[in-house]
Structure formats: structure tokens, C-alpha cells
Design a protein around this motif. Sequence first.
Motif, PDB file in Angstrom:
ATOM      1  N   GLN A 114      -1.351  10.380   5.261  1.00  0.00           N
ATOM      2  CA  GLN A 114      -2.052   9.104   5.264  1.00  0.00           C
ATOM      3  C   GLN A 114      -1.346   8.101   4.365  1.00  0.00           C
ATOM      4  O   GLN A 114      -0.485   8.466   3.555  1.00  0.00           O
ATOM      5  CB  GLN A 114      -3.490   9.311   4.813  1.00  0.00           C
ATOM      6  CG  GLN A 114      -4.274  10.191   5.767  1.00  0.00           C
ATOM      7  CD  GLN A 114      -5.696  10.394   5.310  1.00  0.00           C
ATOM      8  OE1 GLN A 114      -6.136   9.830   4.328  1.00  0.00           O
ATOM      9  NE2 GLN A 114      -6.418  11.228   6.033  1.00  0.00           N
ATOM     10  N   LEU A 115      -1.703   6.828   4.503  1.00  0.00           N
ATOM     11  CA  LEU A 115      -1.068   5.734   3.775  1.00  0.00           C
ATOM     12  C   LEU A 115      -1.054   5.962   2.270  1.00  0.00           C
ATOM     13  O   LEU A 115      -0.082   5.629   1.592  1.00  0.00           O
ATOM     14  CB  LEU A 115      -1.780   4.412   4.094  1.00  0.00           C
ATOM     15  CG  LEU A 115      -1.202   3.163   3.431  1.00  0.00           C
ATOM     16  CD1 LEU A 115       0.229   2.925   3.903  1.00  0.00           C
ATOM     17  CD2 LEU A 115      -2.057   1.964   3.735  1.00  0.00           C
ATOM     18  N   GLN A 131       6.068   5.234   3.158  1.00  0.00           N
ATOM     19  CA  GLN A 131       4.612   5.228   3.136  1.00  0.00           C
ATOM     20  C   GLN A 131       4.054   6.174   4.201  1.00  0.00           C
ATOM     21  O   GLN A 131       4.729   6.499   5.169  1.00  0.00           O
ATOM     22  CB  GLN A 131       4.075   3.812   3.374  1.00  0.00           C
ATOM     23  CG  GLN A 131       4.409   2.842   2.280  1.00  0.00           C
ATOM     24  CD  GLN A 131       3.710   3.143   0.963  1.00  0.00           C
ATOM     25  OE1 GLN A 131       2.718   3.858   0.906  1.00  0.00           O
ATOM     26  NE2 GLN A 131       4.235   2.601  -0.117  1.00  0.00           N
TER      27      GLN A 131
END
Length: 95
Positions: free
Chosen positions: A31-32, A60
Motif C-alpha cells: 500500500q501507499l 511508493q
Amino acid sequence: VYVENGQLRPFSAVIETPRGPNTVAIRNIGQLEFPFAAEVFANDVETPSPECIEASMIIQGGALRTFPFDPRVDSIQVLLKTDGRPLNARIELLQ
């Protein structure tokens, strides 16, 4: 590749590459909020070099970064590390 703590146990690999144009793709499938640093170096690699460790860049969560290299390259080094968060990545050799 999945690592519980990417700072304590960073991932490093040497990948043999066949002749011909090659590109290594590194995709952060986390995830981010789980970024990691990555770098790829080519030619005669056996262990992560200081240059590889210093030149890493942040990828990211959900992002893809490709690293093309010359067809004459025999092997490359890949180093993936985090700040202690989980590391979840896909590494592909694209021909």
C-alpha cells in the motif's frame, strides 16, 4: 518478495541475465504507506555494493520503476530495503 521488516532484513539478489536486451521491473505491490528504496546495478555483481546502497530511490506503494541495461550485461544486483515496515515487491526480468 515479502519481508516482515525491510530495515532489519533488506532483500538483495543477483540475477543472471540471458543475452539480449533486458529490463528489470520492480513493482511495489504494498500500500501507499509502505514505500521502499530500490536500485539496480549491472555487470559482474556478487554482493550489494556501497554504490548500490547509496543510489537507492524511494518507490511508493503501488508504483512501478524499471531499470533498463545493456544486452552485454551478464548479471545485475537488486537491493530492496525499508525503514522497518513490511516489504512486498514483485521483480520481473522483461525481455
